[in-house]
Design a protein around this motif. Structure first.
Motif, PDB file in Angstrom:
ATOM      1  N   ILE A 234       0.861  -1.183   0.000  1.00 21.16           N
ATOM      2  CA  ILE A 234       0.000   0.000   0.000  1.00 21.16           C
ATOM      3  C   ILE A 234       0.895   1.231   0.000  1.00 21.16           C
ATOM      4  O   ILE A 234       2.047   1.179   0.460  1.00 21.16           O
ATOM      5  CB  ILE A 234      -0.930   0.006   1.241  1.00 21.16           C
ATOM      6  CG1 ILE A 234      -1.955   1.143   1.158  1.00 21.16           C
ATOM      7  CG2 ILE A 234      -0.124   0.110   2.526  1.00 21.16           C
ATOM      8  CD1 ILE A 234      -2.971   1.124   2.298  1.00 21.16           C
ATOM      9  N   GLY A 235       0.413   2.312  -0.526  1.00 28.91           N
ATOM     10  CA  GLY A 235       1.187   3.546  -0.499  1.00 28.91           C
ATOM     11  C   GLY A 235       0.422   4.707  -1.072  1.00 28.91           C
ATOM     12  O   GLY A 235      -0.589   4.535  -1.761  1.00 28.91           O
ATOM     13  N   ASN A 236       0.886   5.893  -0.781  1.00 31.60           N
ATOM     14  CA  ASN A 236       0.325   7.117  -1.342  1.00 31.60           C
ATOM     15  C   ASN A 236       1.342   7.676  -2.323  1.00 31.60           C
ATOM     16  O   ASN A 236       2.384   8.196  -1.930  1.00 31.60           O
ATOM     17  CB  ASN A 236       0.034   8.131  -0.232  1.00 31.60           C
ATOM     18  CG  ASN A 236      -0.566   9.426  -0.768  1.00 31.60           C
ATOM     19  OD1 ASN A 236      -0.879   9.531  -1.954  1.00 31.60           O
ATOM     20  ND2 ASN A 236      -0.719  10.408   0.102  1.00 31.60           N
ATOM     21  N   PHE A 237       1.030   7.513  -3.606  1.00 36.55           N
ATOM     22  CA  PHE A 237       1.928   7.948  -4.668  1.00 36.55           C
ATOM     23  C   PHE A 237       1.198   8.957  -5.542  1.00 36.55           C
ATOM     24  O   PHE A 237       0.119   8.670  -6.060  1.00 36.55           O
ATOM     25  CB  PHE A 237       2.393   6.761  -5.508  1.00 36.55           C
ATOM     26  CG  PHE A 237       2.860   5.588  -4.681  1.00 36.55           C
ATOM     27  CD1 PHE A 237       3.986   5.686  -3.888  1.00 36.55           C
ATOM     28  CD2 PHE A 237       2.154   4.393  -4.681  1.00 36.55           C
ATOM     29  CE1 PHE A 237       4.416   4.615  -3.115  1.00 36.55           C
ATOM     30  CE2 PHE A 237       2.564   3.325  -3.915  1.00 36.55           C
ATOM     31  CZ  PHE A 237       3.698   3.438  -3.122  1.00 36.55           C
ATOM     32  N   GLY A 238       1.796  10.117  -5.723  1.00 38.54           N
ATOM     33  CA  GLY A 238       1.122  11.140  -6.509  1.00 38.54           C
ATOM     34  C   GLY A 238       0.008  11.773  -5.715  1.00 38.54           C
ATOM     35  O   GLY A 238       0.230  12.391  -4.680  1.00 38.54           O
ATOM     36  N   ASP A 239      -1.220  11.582  -6.158  1.00 37.46           N
ATOM     37  CA  ASP A 239      -2.368  12.217  -5.520  1.00 37.46           C
ATOM     38  C   ASP A 239      -3.372  11.223  -4.958  1.00 37.46           C
ATOM     39  O   ASP A 239      -4.484  11.611  -4.599  1.00 37.46           O
ATOM     40  CB  ASP A 239      -3.097  13.115  -6.536  1.00 37.46           C
ATOM     41  CG  ASP A 239      -2.220  14.243  -7.034  1.00 37.46           C
ATOM     42  OD1 ASP A 239      -1.446  14.780  -6.228  1.00 37.46           O
ATOM     43  OD2 ASP A 239      -2.306  14.576  -8.232  1.00 37.46           O
ATOM     44  N   ALA A 240      -3.012   9.944  -4.885  1.00 38.71           N
ATOM     45  CA  ALA A 240      -3.999   8.955  -4.439  1.00 38.71           C
ATOM     46  C   ALA A 240      -3.310   7.811  -3.701  1.00 38.71           C
ATOM     47  O   ALA A 240      -2.154   7.476  -3.967  1.00 38.71           O
ATOM     48  CB  ALA A 240      -4.791   8.413  -5.630  1.00 38.71           C
ATOM     49  N   GLY A 261       4.846   8.745  -9.380  1.00 41.05           N
ATOM     50  CA  GLY A 261       4.408   9.931  -8.669  1.00 41.05           C
ATOM     51  C   GLY A 261       5.187  10.130  -7.386  1.00 41.05           C
ATOM     52  O   GLY A 261       5.952   9.269  -6.934  1.00 41.05           O
ATOM     53  N   ARG A 262       5.000  11.265  -6.788  1.00 40.90           N
ATOM     54  CA  ARG A 262       5.707  11.579  -5.535  1.00 40.90           C
ATOM     55  C   ARG A 262       5.311  10.607  -4.433  1.00 40.90           C
ATOM     56  O   ARG A 262       4.127  10.295  -4.251  1.00 40.90           O
ATOM     57  CB  ARG A 262       5.380  13.008  -5.117  1.00 40.90           C
ATOM     58  CG  ARG A 262       6.059  13.405  -3.808  1.00 40.90           C
ATOM     59  CD  ARG A 262       5.637  14.778  -3.351  1.00 40.90           C
ATOM     60  NE  ARG A 262       6.112  15.032  -2.002  1.00 40.90           N
ATOM     61  CZ  ARG A 262       5.759  16.083  -1.271  1.00 40.90           C
ATOM     62  NH1 ARG A 262       4.912  16.973  -1.773  1.00 40.90           N
ATOM     63  NH2 ARG A 262       6.232  16.252  -0.056  1.00 40.90           N
ATOM     64  N   VAL A 263       6.305  10.154  -3.698  1.00 41.79           N
ATOM     65  CA  VAL A 263       6.071   9.187  -2.623  1.00 41.79           C
ATOM     66  C   VAL A 263       5.750   9.943  -1.340  1.00 41.79           C
ATOM     67  O   VAL A 263       6.593  10.654  -0.805  1.00 41.79           O
ATOM     68  CB  VAL A 263       7.304   8.279  -2.412  1.00 41.79           C
ATOM     69  CG1 VAL A 263       7.032   7.283  -1.288  1.00 41.79           C
ATOM     70  CG2 VAL A 263       7.667   7.567  -3.701  1.00 41.79           C
ATOM     71  N   HIS A 264       4.524   9.779  -0.866  1.00 45.76           N
ATOM     72  CA  HIS A 264       4.135  10.356   0.426  1.00 45.76           C
ATOM     73  C   HIS A 264       4.334   9.344   1.549  1.00 45.76           C
ATOM     74  O   HIS A 264       4.710   9.718   2.657  1.00 45.76           O
ATOM     75  CB  HIS A 264       2.677  10.812   0.380  1.00 45.76           C
ATOM     76  CG  HIS A 264       2.417  11.892  -0.618  1.00 45.76           C
ATOM     77  ND1 HIS A 264       2.710  13.220  -0.389  1.00 45.76           N
ATOM     78  CD2 HIS A 264       1.915  11.837  -1.877  1.00 45.76           C
ATOM     79  CE1 HIS A 264       2.386  13.939  -1.447  1.00 45.76           C
ATOM     80  NE2 HIS A 264       1.900  13.127  -2.369  1.00 45.76           N
ATOM     81  N   SER A 283      10.935  16.008   0.264  1.00 40.26           N
ATOM     82  CA  SER A 283      12.070  15.287  -0.300  1.00 40.26           C
ATOM     83  C   SER A 283      11.673  14.543  -1.564  1.00 40.26           C
ATOM     84  O   SER A 283      10.497  14.234  -1.785  1.00 40.26           O
ATOM     85  CB  SER A 283      12.641  14.307   0.727  1.00 40.26           C
ATOM     86  OG  SER A 283      11.668  13.356   1.096  1.00 40.26           O
ATOM     87  N   ASP A 284      12.666  14.227  -2.370  1.00 39.30           N
ATOM     88  CA  ASP A 284      12.459  13.493  -3.613  1.00 39.30           C
ATOM     89  C   ASP A 284      12.972  12.082  -3.410  1.00 39.30           C
ATOM     90  O   ASP A 284      14.168  11.873  -3.178  1.00 39.30           O
ATOM     91  CB  ASP A 284      13.197  14.185  -4.747  1.00 39.30           C
ATOM     92  CG  ASP A 284      12.859  13.591  -6.110  1.00 39.30           C
ATOM     93  OD1 ASP A 284      12.029  12.664  -6.141  1.00 39.30           O
ATOM     94  OD2 ASP A 284      13.417  14.050  -7.116  1.00 39.30           O
ATOM     95  N   THR A 285      12.087  11.120  -3.451  1.00 40.76           N
ATOM     96  CA  THR A 285      12.466   9.740  -3.158  1.00 40.76           C
ATOM     97  C   THR A 285      11.988   8.801  -4.258  1.00 40.76           C
ATOM     98  O   THR A 285      11.027   9.080  -4.968  1.00 40.76           O
ATOM     99  CB  THR A 285      11.867   9.284  -1.809  1.00 40.76           C
ATOM    100  OG1 THR A 285      10.444   9.453  -1.858  1.00 40.76           O
ATOM    101  CG2 THR A 285      12.431  10.077  -0.651  1.00 40.76           C
ATOM    102  N   ASP A 286      12.685   7.681  -4.359  1.00 39.56           N
ATOM    103  CA  ASP A 286      12.248   6.573  -5.201  1.00 39.56           C
ATOM    104  C   ASP A 286      11.745   5.469  -4.287  1.00 39.56           C
ATOM    105  O   ASP A 286      12.364   5.177  -3.249  1.00 39.56           O
ATOM    106  CB  ASP A 286      13.406   6.043  -6.048  1.00 39.56           C
ATOM    107  CG  ASP A 286      13.900   7.075  -7.048  1.00 39.56           C
ATOM    108  OD1 ASP A 286      13.057   7.744  -7.657  1.00 39.56           O
ATOM    109  OD2 ASP A 286      15.131   7.208  -7.196  1.00 39.56           O
ATOM    110  N   ALA A 287      10.650   4.822  -4.658  1.00 39.36           N
ATOM    111  CA  ALA A 287      10.092   3.758  -3.822  1.00 39.36           C
ATOM    112  C   ALA A 287       9.666   2.597  -4.698  1.00 39.36           C
ATOM    113  O   ALA A 287       9.182   2.788  -5.825  1.00 39.36           O
ATOM    114  CB  ALA A 287       8.897   4.280  -3.017  1.00 39.36           C
TER     115      ALA A 287
END
Length: 594
Positions: A234-240, A261-264, A283-287
């Motif tokens: 599960i994760g929050n990537f971008g806007d969802a 998308g951005r990793v929240h 921060s800018d991350t890769d997940a």
């Protein structure tokens, strides 16, 4: 033949109505090919800011936590927890330890949640050491280029004593080449752990490092992944928030685990529990989610690499949530800046109804102190809100009864012209101001409420292990009593299909009584359906949460009371119903005589 076909179609539609909600939901995970850069600001030991340009770190993402190609013998939990030096964690809701080997957070239990309803049951365990049957842990570290970074088996030096809400602890590792790596852990009053990773470079030249955090777990101890409740990545990537991929999909296709998308935040969810990494704000991350074989999976999150100049130090702060998905707690973290963290509870399509029901239930529980009484109170409130609609329904039914003779006359007059017959009937409805669909409105409104309550009962941890009365010790679980073995007194196991408890029987009986009081005229096929449906639902609903059956039984009882009251306000309905009953009895007697 037409009657049989209609009956079969009606039964199929009933089945689809019961079990078909939310079916067809799918998740999409496009590949990601992003190579962002980042400028970081390093600090000298005296606090002076030093600009350090971003660079790249070569090498693979093998962090030393991969599962063995062949499954090894599982490690005993007690042996793993007693081996080596550990740092104790003791906060208001969390108890556990940190393994100084690899700086692993691999021992977390929850003080406020137990595994079963038994009073002597162990606390729920979230994290377990590597190699155990319930392997699940988090680790923080660095990738490096031209520098000796700590590894998965590095022994760290601990200071600070016990990790508590008011006392952080620090792990240190000196690589002997001029670099000091530290991880400072802090914990709040709930389930959030903060890890501050710092690299201090006292060497002669610059180094390049890339901080990361990972969560590693086995799927063998995960809760079931159902069509309406997700368990897995599960994760929050971008806007969802993205619920997926599933463990099986991830094991079959490694590309399934790429995020876009951005990793929240990123992690793994069970029905009631969640472990998630939350990067530093902005921060800018890769997940990525990864399958490592042998039912072992990993969620990892990499910060962008940076250069640490001589005489400077650079820190990255990451949060780790490891605990219960308590809605109020998740919402509080969301208010504090963790984007859409409350959405980790998978309310699904009915969130707009499910969340208000959860809110009302929890407030009623706070008022009465019993979730069973809270469900009954919720049912009463819903019926009160819908009562004006029910009044209109009965008024419409009374009007329908009043025009029955005129309808029959039209049907006889135009029995050979169906189109003209329908036109005349619609004209009659319009003239008499009758809406033939008015009686369906309360049912249509109840369906989403019922499904939303179902989601609340299976997802809301606030209802987990909540008792009602007598044998009902957990309203989020099925009724444990079984009639056929006299509630366990007879020494045999009842097949699940026949495991009917008292609540299921009450459901069938009360629904049958509500159908018997239905004053609307029905053809023989409708009568067969309404005679069969209560008993079919009794078997279908028996495995569902006891709280859901309690809601439905209460709703049926209130429906009986409501119909009795409204019959008194519309005597023509009662008279018509009694006449229909007498006519049916007379017709049945004639058939027997013939």
């Amino acid at each position: 033949m037409d009657n049989q076909r209609n009956l079969l179609l009606a039964v199929v539609l009933c089945g689809l109505m019961l079990v078909g909600w939310e079916a067809g939901m799918s998740y999409f995970y496009p590949d990601r090919n992003v190579t962002p850069t980042e400028e970081v600001v390093a600090t000298a030991p005296d606090g002076t800011a030093v600009s350090a340009p971003a660079t790249t770190v070569a090498g693979s993402t093998d962090l030393g936590d991969s599962a063995a190609p062949v499954a090894a013998q599982p490690v005993d939990l007690d042996s793993a927890l007693n081996a080596g030096e550990r740092i104790t964690i003791d906060s208001p809701e969390v108890l556990g330890t940190i393994n100084t080997v690899g700086a692993r957070l691999d021992d977390i239990t929850l003080k406020t949640h137990r595994q079963t309803v038994d009073k002597d049951s162990d606390n729920v365990r979230i994290f377990s050491p590597k190699g155990t049957d319930e392997q699940h842990y988090a680790r923080f570290g660095w990738l490096g280029e031209g520098v000796n970074v700590p590894q998965a088996d590095t022994l760290w030096q601990a200071s600070g004593g016990t990790l508590t809400q008011d006392n952080p602890v620090t792990l240190r590792h000196d690589n002997g080449e001029g670099q000091l790596f530290t991880i400072e852990f802090a914990i709040d009053e709930h389930y959030m752990i903060t890890a501050k990773q710092t690299v201090a470079n006292t060497g002669a030249g610059p180094i390049v490092v890339r901080p990361y955090g990972l969560i590693d777990r086995t799927s063998s101890s995960a809760s079931d992944d159902l069509f309406n409740v997700h368990s897995g990545p599960i994760g929050n990537f971008g806007d969802a928030v993205q619920f997926g991929p599933d463990y099986d999909d991830l094991a079959e296709d490694s590309n399934e685990g790429k995020t876009e998308g951005r990793v929240h935040w990123i992690g793994f969810t069970d029905v009631y529990w969640l472990s998630a990494l939350i990067p530093a704000e902005g921060s800018d991350t890769d997940a990525t989610f990864r399958s490592q074989g042998n039912d072992i999976f990993r969620a990892d999150m990499f910060y962008q690499p940076f250069t640490v100049a001589p005489g400077t130090q650079v820190a990255r702060t990451t949060q780790l949530f490891a605990g219960a998905k308590e809605t109020a707690v998740l919402d509080a973290y969301e208010d504090a800046g963790v984007d859409k963290f409350g959405k980790s509870v998978d309310w699904g399509w009915f969130e707009i109804i499910a969340w208000p029901i959860w809110w009302l239930l929890t407030h009623l529980f706070a008022l009465v102190g019993n979730f069973g009484l809270a469900i009954i109170g919720l049912t009463v409130l819903i019926r009160l809100v819908l009562f004006p609609i029910a009044q209109k329904q009965f008024a419409s039914m009374a009007a329908m009864k009043a025009i029955q003779p005129k309808m029959k006359a039209i049907q006889e007059r135009y029995k050979d012209d169906k189109q003209k017959q329908q036109q005349e009937i619609m004209a009659l409805y319009k003239k008499e101001k009758v809406n033939p669909l008015a009686g369906c409105l309360p049912i249509l409104i109840q369906i989403p409420i019922f499904f939303a309550l179902y989601k609340v009962l299976i997802l809301a941890i606030e209802m987990r292990h909540q008792p009602f009365v007598l044998w009902l010790k957990d309203l989020s679980a099925p009724d444990p009593a079984t009639i056929l073995n006299l509630f366990g007194y007879l020494p045999f196991e009842v097949p699940s299909l026949l495991a009917i408890g008292p609540l299921a029987i009450l459901l069938g009986v009360t629904m049958w009584l509500t159908f018997k009081m239905n004053p609307t005229a029905m053809d023989p096929i409708q009568q067969q359906i309404f005679n069969i449906m209560p008993w079919m639902l009794m078997f279908v609903m028996a495995p569902f949460a006891a709280g859901l059956l309690l809601y439905w039984v209460t709703n049926n009882v209130l429906t009986l009371a409501q119909q009795t009251y409204l019959y008194s306000k519309h005597p023509q309905l009662r008279a018509a119903a009694e006449k229909e009953k007498a006519d049916k009895a007379a017709a049945a007697a004639r058939e027997v005589k013939e």
